[in-house]
Enzyme design. Structure first.
Site, mmCIF file in Angstrom:
data_model
loop_
_atom_site.group_PDB
_atom_site.id
_atom_site.type_symbol
_atom_site.label_atom_id
_atom_site.label_comp_id
_atom_site.label_asym_id
_atom_site.label_seq_id
_atom_site.Cartn_x
_atom_site.Cartn_y
_atom_site.Cartn_z
ATOM 1 N N LYS A 276 0.875 -1.140 -0.177
ATOM 2 C CA LYS A 276 -0.042 0.199 -0.084
ATOM 3 C C LYS A 276 0.917 1.555 0.077
ATOM 4 O O LYS A 276 0.581 2.230 -0.631
ATOM 5 C CB LYS A 276 -0.912 -0.096 1.162
ATOM 6 C CG LYS A 276 -2.097 -0.837 1.018
ATOM 7 C CD LYS A 276 -2.965 -0.908 2.177
ATOM 8 C CE LYS A 276 -4.231 -1.933 2.229
ATOM 9 N NZ LYS A 276 -5.324 -1.596 3.069
ATOM 10 N N ASP B 27 -10.397 3.112 1.936
ATOM 11 C CA ASP B 27 -10.693 2.527 3.400
ATOM 12 C C ASP B 27 -11.448 3.774 4.209
ATOM 13 O O ASP B 27 -12.297 3.488 4.982
ATOM 14 C CB ASP B 27 -9.583 2.447 4.254
ATOM 15 C CG ASP B 27 -9.024 0.916 4.027
ATOM 16 O OD1 ASP B 27 -9.996 0.081 3.409
ATOM 17 O OD2 ASP B 27 -7.773 0.556 3.988
HETATM 18 P P1 NAP Z 1 -1.201 -1.819 11.214
HETATM 19 O O1 NAP Z 1 -0.670 -0.514 10.291
HETATM 20 O O2 NAP Z 1 -0.145 -2.803 11.374
HETATM 21 O O3 NAP Z 1 -1.527 -1.194 12.506
HETATM 22 C C1 NAP Z 1 -1.698 -1.899 13.684
HETATM 23 C C2 NAP Z 1 -2.088 -1.090 14.827
HETATM 24 O O4 NAP Z 1 -2.349 -1.750 16.085
HETATM 25 C C3 NAP Z 1 -0.742 -0.206 15.446
HETATM 26 O O5 NAP Z 1 -1.060 1.083 15.929
HETATM 27 C C4 NAP Z 1 -0.242 -1.284 16.495
HETATM 28 O O6 NAP Z 1 0.408 -0.599 17.696
HETATM 29 C C5 NAP Z 1 -1.430 -1.686 17.056
HETATM 30 N N1 NAP Z 1 -1.229 -3.181 17.768
HETATM 31 C C6 NAP Z 1 -1.259 -4.225 16.994
HETATM 32 N N2 NAP Z 1 -0.808 -5.435 17.717
HETATM 33 C C7 NAP Z 1 -1.138 -4.757 19.247
HETATM 34 C C8 NAP Z 1 -1.140 -5.308 20.379
HETATM 35 N N3 NAP Z 1 -0.701 -6.731 20.528
HETATM 36 N N4 NAP Z 1 -1.386 -4.640 21.244
HETATM 37 C C9 NAP Z 1 -1.897 -3.237 21.188
HETATM 38 N N5 NAP Z 1 -1.756 -2.559 19.911
HETATM 39 C C10 NAP Z 1 -1.302 -3.341 19.016
HETATM 40 O O7 NAP Z 1 -2.427 -2.672 10.461
HETATM 41 P P2 NAP Z 1 -3.710 -1.836 9.876
HETATM 42 O O8 NAP Z 1 -3.466 -1.968 8.389
HETATM 43 O O9 NAP Z 1 -4.006 -0.462 10.554
HETATM 44 O O10 NAP Z 1 -4.719 -2.892 10.200
HETATM 45 C C11 NAP Z 1 -5.417 -2.967 11.654
HETATM 46 C C12 NAP Z 1 -6.715 -3.748 11.717
HETATM 47 O O11 NAP Z 1 -7.593 -3.379 10.607
HETATM 48 C C13 NAP Z 1 -6.340 -5.372 11.009
HETATM 49 O O12 NAP Z 1 -6.919 -6.301 11.800
HETATM 50 C C14 NAP Z 1 -6.756 -5.172 9.630
HETATM 51 O O13 NAP Z 1 -7.153 -6.214 8.985
HETATM 52 C C15 NAP Z 1 -8.199 -4.307 9.775
HETATM 53 N N6 NAP Z 1 -8.520 -3.534 8.524
HETATM 54 C C16 NAP Z 1 -9.832 -3.783 8.055
HETATM 55 C C17 NAP Z 1 -10.419 -3.196 7.162
HETATM 56 C C18 NAP Z 1 -11.625 -3.389 6.637
HETATM 57 O O14 NAP Z 1 -11.965 -2.938 5.500
HETATM 58 N N7 NAP Z 1 -12.529 -4.066 7.394
HETATM 59 C C19 NAP Z 1 -9.635 -2.076 6.470
HETATM 60 C C20 NAP Z 1 -8.084 -1.909 6.854
HETATM 61 C C21 NAP Z 1 -7.944 -2.655 7.910
HETATM 62 P P3 NAP Z 1 2.042 -0.204 17.525
HETATM 63 O O15 NAP Z 1 1.920 1.314 16.771
HETATM 64 O O16 NAP Z 1 2.258 0.131 18.996
HETATM 65 O O17 NAP Z 1 2.726 -1.097 16.904
#
Ligand code: NAP
Length: 279
Positions: free
Chosen positions: A69, A104
């Site tokens: 992305k 998104d």
């Molecule tokens: P990302 O860029 O990797 O960001 C993940 C975030 O979650 C970071 O801020 C991270 O904190 C935090 N995090 C991860 N593991 C954690 C833990 N064990 N404890 C506390 N905080 C934690 O991921 P993303 O792309 O934003 O995606 C996040 C979620 O949204 C995923 O499950 C993804 O599948 C979902 N999503 C869904 C859609 C949809 O259309 N439904 C669209 C996009 C994303 P740190 O900054 O401290 O690492």
């Protein structure tokens, strides 16, 4: 019926888990459009060359999933949404210009509008968990809808502080220890972390401080009914699930690729629910 001259794809590495083909093929058939939508597994090193030859590969556009992305943003002409979110999830050829956006944002907003109509008329303060790509899209949407105060709670506080610099002073970075206080004054909670997803740690939250009118939204869609949403339903709160966000983010992409604005119907949702249940 398939016409390979009008085709789009989803590019990822890996990509076999993507549900985008199911969604787009449903709409192609529904609208009687001669076209196709395929998966393309492209390794990071091959991604720039693949994009440079998108038309030669037979595509008018592409959805982009992990890990491409950010690279997609750099290799295209992004709109304001994609630039602010820092990632592009949809690319399309516009008279040979490769343009990009991030859908998104409307995935999040469209889902909330459908699940909790009028939410933006009563939500003054919101809580967002996470500061990654999904959280950025959520912040863009909340600010577009003029939500006055957003508590941004993240494990790595520096990342939340960096997002305040991008999105402005309505964003208030806070540590997880502030969550209870934040919920007590908020009418919208959004989980934009992977917590609660199959294979990830649970999202252990007590929703009781939330006001009775609050809306709880989860970006996670595997499982469909996350523990967060189950707890919210038990508290009689309105919910918006991750599958709704996934479906709504596909709407504008389809329209950019195939020139028709499709609808998120109960039939399409049921198709996806069935597919997720089989994973
Ligand atoms: P990302 O860029 O990797 O960001 C993940 C975030 O979650 C970071 O801020 C991270 O904190 C935090 N995090 C991860 N593991 C954690 C833990 N064990 N404890 C506390 N905080 C934690 O991921 P993303 O792309 O934003 O995606 C996040 C979620 O949204 C995923 O499950 C993804 O599948 C979902 N999503 C869904 C859609 C949809 O259309 N439904 C669209 C996009 C994303 P740190 O900054 O401290 O690492």
């Amino acid at each position: 019926m398939n016409d390979p001259s009008r085709a789009a794809c989803v590019i990822g590495w890996p990509v076999k888990h993507s549900r985008s083909p199911l969604i787009h093929k449903y709409w192609l058939e529904r609208h009687g459009i001669a076209g196709d939508y395929r998966r393309e597994a492209v390794a990071p090193d091959d991604f720039p060359a693949f994009l440079a030859n998108l038309a030669a590969h037979g595509y008018v556009g592409a959805n982009i999933t992990l890990p491409h992305k950010e690279a997609a943003l750099e290799s295209s002409e992004p709109d304001a949404r994609a630039r602010a979110v820092g990632a592009a999830n949809t690319l399309w050829l516009d008279h040979w210009r490769l343009r990009s956006t991030n859908t998104d944002v409307e995935g999040f907003l469209g889902n909330l509008d459908a699940s909790a109509p009028g939410w933006d008329r009563f939500v003054r303060t919101a809580v967002v968990l996470g500061a990654g790509g999904a959280a950025r899209a959520v912040l863009f949407g909340l600010i577009e809808r003029r939500i006055g105060r957003i508590f941004l709670i993240n494990r790595t506080i520096e990342k939340a502080e960096a997002l305040r610099k991008v999105f402005g002073e309505r964003v208030h970075p806070r540590p997880w220890s502030f969550l209870g206080d934040a919920l007590a004054t908020s009418a919208l909670l959004v989980n934009a972390t992977p917590l609660g997803m199959a294979g990830q740690p649970e999202l252990a939250i007590d929703l009781s401080p939330l006001p009775s009118r609050a809306v709880v939204c989860d970006a996670v869609y595997v499982p469909l009914r996350t523990a967060l949403l189950v707890q919210a339903e038990r508290c009689d709160l309105t919910t918006a699930d991750g599958l709704g966000m996934l479906l709504h983010q596909a709407v504008r992409a389809f329209s950019l690729f195939f020139g028709v604005t499709p609808e998120v119907t109960p039939e399409l949702r049921a198709l996806l629910e069935q597919d997720i249940a089989c994973t």
